[in-house]
Design a protein around this motif. Structure first.
Motif, short mmCIF file in Angstrom:
data_model
loop_
_atom_site.label_atom_id
_atom_site.label_comp_id
_atom_site.label_asym_id
_atom_site.label_seq_id
_atom_site.Cartn_x
_atom_site.Cartn_y
_atom_site.Cartn_z
N GLY A 136 -16.75 10.20 -31.53
CA GLY A 136 -15.34 10.02 -31.86
C GLY A 136 -14.81 8.64 -31.57
O GLY A 136 -13.97 8.13 -32.31
N GLU A 137 -15.26 8.03 -30.51
CA GLU A 137 -14.75 6.71 -30.17
C GLU A 137 -15.19 5.70 -31.23
O GLU A 137 -16.35 5.65 -31.62
N GLY A 138 -14.24 4.91 -31.72
CA GLY A 138 -14.57 3.91 -32.73
C GLY A 138 -14.72 4.47 -34.12
O GLY A 138 -15.16 3.76 -35.03
N GLN A 139 -14.33 5.73 -34.34
CA GLN A 139 -14.38 6.33 -35.66
C GLN A 139 -12.96 6.58 -36.17
O GLN A 139 -12.04 6.80 -35.39
N TYR A 140 -12.82 6.54 -37.50
CA TYR A 140 -11.56 6.96 -38.08
C TYR A 140 -11.48 8.48 -38.03
O TYR A 140 -12.46 9.17 -38.29
N SER A 141 -10.30 9.02 -37.71
CA SER A 141 -10.14 10.47 -37.74
C SER A 141 -8.69 10.84 -37.98
O SER A 141 -7.77 10.06 -37.71
N CYS A 142 -8.50 12.04 -38.53
CA CYS A 142 -7.18 12.66 -38.62
C CYS A 142 -7.36 14.15 -38.39
O CYS A 142 -8.41 14.71 -38.69
N ASN A 143 -6.34 14.78 -37.84
CA ASN A 143 -6.42 16.19 -37.45
C ASN A 143 -5.19 16.93 -37.98
O ASN A 143 -4.12 16.34 -38.14
N CYS A 144 -5.34 18.22 -38.23
CA CYS A 144 -4.32 19.00 -38.92
C CYS A 144 -3.16 19.38 -37.99
O CYS A 144 -3.37 19.73 -36.82
N VAL B 129 -1.89 13.06 -36.78
CA VAL B 129 -1.87 14.50 -37.05
C VAL B 129 -1.16 14.68 -38.38
O VAL B 129 -0.08 14.14 -38.60
N THR B 130 -1.78 15.44 -39.29
CA THR B 130 -1.44 15.37 -40.69
C THR B 130 -1.08 16.73 -41.29
O THR B 130 -1.35 17.77 -40.70
N PHE B 131 -0.51 16.68 -42.49
CA PHE B 131 -0.13 17.90 -43.21
C PHE B 131 -1.22 18.33 -44.19
O PHE B 131 -0.98 19.13 -45.08
N GLY B 132 -2.38 17.83 -44.03
CA GLY B 132 -3.55 18.13 -44.84
C GLY B 132 -4.53 16.99 -44.68
O GLY B 132 -4.12 15.83 -44.48
N GLU B 133 -5.82 17.29 -44.72
CA GLU B 133 -6.84 16.28 -44.53
C GLU B 133 -7.64 16.16 -45.82
O GLU B 133 -7.81 17.13 -46.55
N ILE B 134 -8.14 14.95 -46.07
CA ILE B 134 -8.93 14.72 -47.27
C ILE B 134 -10.29 14.18 -46.89
O ILE B 134 -10.39 13.12 -46.26
N ALA B 135 -11.32 14.92 -47.27
CA ALA B 135 -12.69 14.44 -47.26
C ALA B 135 -13.23 14.82 -48.64
O ALA B 135 -13.76 15.92 -48.82
N TYR B 136 -12.99 13.97 -49.60
CA TYR B 136 -13.23 14.20 -51.03
C TYR B 136 -12.20 15.19 -51.60
O TYR B 136 -11.58 14.92 -52.61
N LEU C 233 -9.01 18.35 -50.65
CA LEU C 233 -7.99 18.70 -49.66
C LEU C 233 -8.51 19.78 -48.72
O LEU C 233 -9.09 20.78 -49.16
N LEU C 234 -8.28 19.60 -47.42
CA LEU C 234 -8.74 20.52 -46.39
C LEU C 234 -7.57 20.93 -45.50
O LEU C 234 -6.53 20.27 -45.47
N ASN C 235 -7.75 22.02 -44.75
CA ASN C 235 -6.76 22.52 -43.78
C ASN C 235 -7.45 22.82 -42.45
O ASN C 235 -8.61 23.22 -42.42
N GLN C 236 -6.67 22.68 -41.38
CA GLN C 236 -7.13 23.04 -40.04
C GLN C 236 -8.51 22.47 -39.75
O GLN C 236 -9.40 23.13 -39.22
N THR C 237 -8.65 21.21 -40.10
CA THR C 237 -9.94 20.51 -40.02
C THR C 237 -9.70 19.12 -39.46
O THR C 237 -8.64 18.53 -39.66
N LEU C 238 -10.68 18.58 -38.77
CA LEU C 238 -10.66 17.19 -38.35
C LEU C 238 -11.61 16.42 -39.26
O LEU C 238 -12.78 16.80 -39.41
N VAL C 239 -11.10 15.38 -39.90
CA VAL C 239 -11.92 14.52 -40.75
C VAL C 239 -12.27 13.27 -39.96
O VAL C 239 -11.42 12.70 -39.28
N ARG C 240 -13.53 12.87 -40.06
CA ARG C 240 -13.96 11.68 -39.32
C ARG C 240 -14.85 10.81 -40.20
O ARG C 240 -15.60 11.31 -41.02
#
Length: 331
Positions: A277-285, A306-313, A315-322
């Motif tokens: 996690g350190e030094g990585q981009y991330s967003c959490n729901c 902390v977001t209203f939806g995550e995108i890894a290609y 749309l995702l929910n209740q997920t951490l994108v890194r």
């Protein structure tokens, strides 16, 4: 890659020095930033080094330090299918879309059909506002090339990496499909709203089913896409109208099962992330933040908006994108 909470003044210096950045924070702060190589979006919820927090006086910034070339662009709703046209060789693309916008809905339902969308890492999030401001303030996105804010469309940061670097995009989903293999849900239509669902092959009124079976709607529906667990979170249940609304669209014909209940969200994230996690981009729901009571709690070494939806290609929910930028493998 560097993640920091910075003042407007410090961010402005960084932008004027030519840094390539993605920036999250309150609208009034983002509007003060100079033009440059950045995109931004609104939220006041963050996971910081000290844990989850509401922050209104600083901006969360991810600065990319291994950059060969950069382009920023704003696309309106009709131009969303052109996202991949800006992809850079050996690169990645960051994207932000305002919550509750037409672009949010269109990307969620149609994004996976866009030409060449999956040809390189596409990471980002759905922008939001403080929950007390829902209905009063619009989530915003900002195009650093012009400095303009928008409540519709999408902003894109296309980054090309040097030959010795690569971007790796992944998700951390602490939910799995429930243990009951005999309890499955299938929908007949794609979309953010459903009135009926097939439960074990029998069509039922979904809202009534949820109420009668006392289903915990803090837990998402989970689909298994070739080993990748993808959540669809329930937004509301209205037994009068018979409608169940979701934060991401259900897909017709896909088998869903309710997620297993969790103990501690923060512990589940920390265990899932390990020492990464350190030094990585991330967003959490935002749902993880609320349901997991993450204020003041850390989620491993991950920090970010902390977001209203995550995108890894998609749309995702209740997920951490890194996303990580690392050296290419030796030949």
């Amino acid at each position: 890659m560097k993640n920091e909470m910075l003042s407007v003044a410090d961010v402005s210096v960084r932008i004027n020095d030519g840094a390539t950045m993605v920036i999250a924070g309150a609208e009034e702060l983002l509007r003060q930033l100079p033009k440059g190589k950045w995109i931004g979006g609104t939220t006041v919820y963050f996971v910081t080094d000290q844990g989850g927090a509401v922050v209104r006086d600083k901006l969360f910034c991810t600065t990319f330090d291994r950059v060969a070339e950069t382009d920023m662009r704003y696309v309106d709703v009709d131009a969303l299918p052109t996202i991949a046209e800006g992809y850079k060789p050996n690169g990645f693309t960051m994207i932000m879309i305002p919550a509750f916008s037409v672009a949010h809905s269109n990307f969620a339902v149609e994004g996976q059909t866009y030409d060449n969308l999956f040809n390189q890492p596409l990471a980002g999030w759905i922008t939001g506002v403080h929950l007390d401001d829902l209905g009063r303030k619009a989530p915003m996105i900002f195009d650093g090339a012009t400095g303009q804010g928008h409540d519709e469309g999408a902003v894109l940061l296309h980054v090309g990496l040097p030959a010795d670097a690569k971007a790796d995009l992944d998700i951390l989903n602490i939910f799995a499909q429930g243990d009951r293999e005999d309890l499955t849900f299938r929908f007949k239509k794609d979309g953010f709203v459903a009135s009926s669902v097939e439960v074990n092959g029998e069509e039922v009124d979904f809202a009534t089913y949820i109420e009668e079976n006392q289903i915990d709607t803090r837990l998402p529906l989970v689909a298994n896409y070739s080993g990748a667990m993808v959540n669809v979170s329930i937004q509301s249940v209205d037994t009068v109208s018979g409608q169940v609304k979701f934060y991401a669209p259900v897909v017709a014909g896909v088998e869903y099962r309710m997620a297993n209940a969790l103990g501690s969200y923060a512990q589940a994230f920390a265990e899932g992330a390990g020492n990464t996690g350190e030094g990585q981009y991330s967003c959490n729901c935002i749902l993880n933040y609320l349901y997991g009571e993450l204020e003041g709690q850390r989620t491993g070494n991950f920090t970010g908006p902390v977001t209203f939806g995550e995108i890894a290609y998609i749309l995702l929910n209740q997920t951490l994108v890194r996303m990580d930028i690392s050296d290419t493998d030796a030949a």
